[in-house]
Design a protein around this motif. Structure first.
Motif, short mmCIF file in Angstrom:
data_model
loop_
_atom_site.label_atom_id
_atom_site.label_comp_id
_atom_site.label_asym_id
_atom_site.label_seq_id
_atom_site.Cartn_x
_atom_site.Cartn_y
_atom_site.Cartn_z
N ALA A 228 0.82 -1.22 0.00
CA ALA A 228 0.00 0.00 0.00
C ALA A 228 0.85 1.27 0.00
O ALA A 228 0.31 2.38 -0.03
N GLU A 280 -7.42 -3.64 6.52
CA GLU A 280 -8.39 -3.14 5.55
C GLU A 280 -9.32 -2.11 6.16
O GLU A 280 -9.72 -1.15 5.49
N VAL A 283 -7.24 1.09 6.09
CA VAL A 283 -7.11 1.63 4.73
C VAL A 283 -8.43 2.22 4.25
O VAL A 283 -8.45 3.25 3.57
N GLU A 284 -9.53 1.58 4.62
CA GLU A 284 -10.85 2.10 4.23
C GLU A 284 -11.05 3.49 4.81
O GLU A 284 -11.55 4.39 4.12
N TRP A 285 -10.67 3.69 6.08
CA TRP A 285 -10.80 5.02 6.68
C TRP A 285 -9.83 6.00 6.03
O TRP A 285 -10.19 7.13 5.70
N MET A 286 -8.59 5.58 5.81
CA MET A 286 -7.59 6.47 5.23
C MET A 286 -7.95 6.90 3.81
O MET A 286 -7.52 7.96 3.35
N SER A 287 -8.75 6.10 3.11
CA SER A 287 -9.13 6.42 1.74
C SER A 287 -10.17 7.55 1.68
O SER A 287 -10.44 8.09 0.62
N THR A 288 -10.75 7.89 2.84
CA THR A 288 -11.67 9.03 2.91
C THR A 288 -10.88 10.26 3.33
O THR A 288 -9.69 10.19 3.62
N SER A 289 -11.57 11.38 3.40
CA SER A 289 -10.93 12.61 3.87
C SER A 289 -11.30 12.93 5.32
O SER A 289 -10.95 13.99 5.84
N ASP A 293 -12.70 8.05 12.56
CA ASP A 293 -13.47 6.89 12.15
C ASP A 293 -14.76 6.85 12.97
O ASP A 293 -14.92 7.63 13.93
N SER A 316 -16.06 9.38 8.96
CA SER A 316 -16.15 8.62 7.72
C SER A 316 -17.50 7.95 7.53
O SER A 316 -17.90 7.66 6.39
N GLN A 346 -20.62 9.86 4.95
CA GLN A 346 -19.68 10.74 5.62
C GLN A 346 -20.40 11.95 6.19
O GLN A 346 -21.45 12.36 5.67
#
Length: 354
Positions: A228, A280, A283-289, A293, A316, A346
């Motif tokens: 990643a 995962e 990463v799912e949280w990091m993929s948002t702005s 969480d 998120s 969100q």
């Protein structure tokens, strides 16, 4: 936030999620505002209505803190009346977990996170030791509380220091966590955007398992992080004198925001799957702005309500639980909490003072 009118606040226990978060928030707000409350149809939105062991553990702790009079404080009760008679006065000592007929007790971190805002406002130092589960499925765990919740709350001026005395995996087990809490006034936060990434970390906690299990989890986390493009720092710990189990906590810290993921081990779950689940989620949280969480949003809301200045943060996913907590808070105080966004999407949360 004290209300001298002593108006009874009636709470519908079936509102929103209709579960334990509603009960916990109502009790904490009752102590903080010094308003008596009656909760009807307790946990009416769940498959298991009535006060459970965790609820009752919290009721008795908060009642001791504010010398509250209670009616219906027993396992299975569908109605609870709670009347604070003095301002919160801190807590020193041990708190045993109540248990139901199936020997299921409280989650120690859920109990502590409920008591924390009250103890901060008590004006005295508190030192509390709570018995119960410390690692569980879909519930607050020690490592998340220690590494995500408390560092986030430190940004508000809240200082609390936990120690894992004995780990316990599951509600039927019995661990212990101590928490020292400093009294303090809290400040709001402006987490409208994250800023730069500071660190990505993980804790791999195992107990009474072969060392190879923790090694496999750590190795798989390292591989996934490299794929990643993330540099992760992993702490692998072997817990002593505790029940058998494995737990993975991952998190990322930004300049203005934190979030993470967790996964609880089981005999049917491979070590690599456990690592992948926690990673995962991160990463799912990091993929948002978003700056928090969904689980951290639950944890920081009440302290921010107590803060002396306004706050803004983004989340998120707006869960039904979070929206229920907001609703309960508003039953006790006219504070302006604005939530922008749809349930399960969100959202942006603003808490305005004055």
């Amino acid at each position: 936030m004290r209300n001298e009118s002593q108006t009874l606040v009636l709470i519908d226990g079936t509102h929103g999620e209709g579960g334990g978060a509603l009960v916990r928030t109502a009790l904490a707000m009752s102590v903080l505002t010094q308003q008596p409350t009656r909760i009807n149809d307790i946990r009416g939105g769940t498959k298991y209505p009535g006060l459970d062991a965790e609820d009752l553990t919290i009721v008795r702790a908060l009642a001791d803190i504010c010398n509250a009079e209670t009616v219906g404080a027993e396992l299975g009760s569908n109605v609870l009346s709670f009347l604070p008679t003095v301002r919160p006065r801190g807590y020193k000592g041990e708190l045993a977990s109540e248990r139901n007929l199936s020997n299921r007790g409280a989650n120690a971190l859920v109990v502590l996170s409920t008591l924390l805002p009250v103890l901060v406002r008590s004006g005295v130092y508190s030192s509390i030791s709570v018995e119960g589960e410390t690692y569980g499925t879909n519930v607050l765990s020690y490592d998340y509380f220690n590494c995500v919740t408390l560092p986030a709350l430190k940004e508000t001026g809240l200082y609390a220091f936990p120690e894992l005395v004995k780990a316990a995996f599951g509600r039927e087990t019995s661990g212990r966590v101590t928490l020292d809490v400093e009294p303090s006034s809290l400040s709001g936060i402006d987490w409208s955007d994250r800023g730069a990434l500071k660190s990505v970390r993980a804790v791999v906690a195992t107990s009474s398992l072969p060392t190879s299990v923790g090694d496999r989890i750590t190795s798989h986390l390292t591989r996934m992080s490299q794929q990643a493009g993330l540099k992760i720092r992993i702490e692998q710990i072997e817990l002593e004198n505790s029940s058998r189990g494995a737990f993975v906590t991952t998190w990322a810290a930004y300049q203005r925001g934190m979030g993470g993921g967790t996964a609880m081990g089981a005999t049917t779950i491979r070590a690599e799957v456990l690592a992948q689940t926690a990673f995962e989620q991160l990463v799912e949280w990091m993929s948002t702005s978003s700056t928090t969480d969904p689980f951290l949003a639950d944890q920081i809301l009440l302290p921010l309500v107590l803060a002396e200045t306004s706050s803004t943060f983004t989340v998120s996913r707006l869960t039904q639980r979070f929206l229920t907590i907001v609703w309960v808070v508003k039953q006790f105080t006219p504070i302006h909490i604005t939530v922008r966004g749809a349930e399960n999407g969100q959202g942006t949360v603003t808490i305005q003072r004055g």
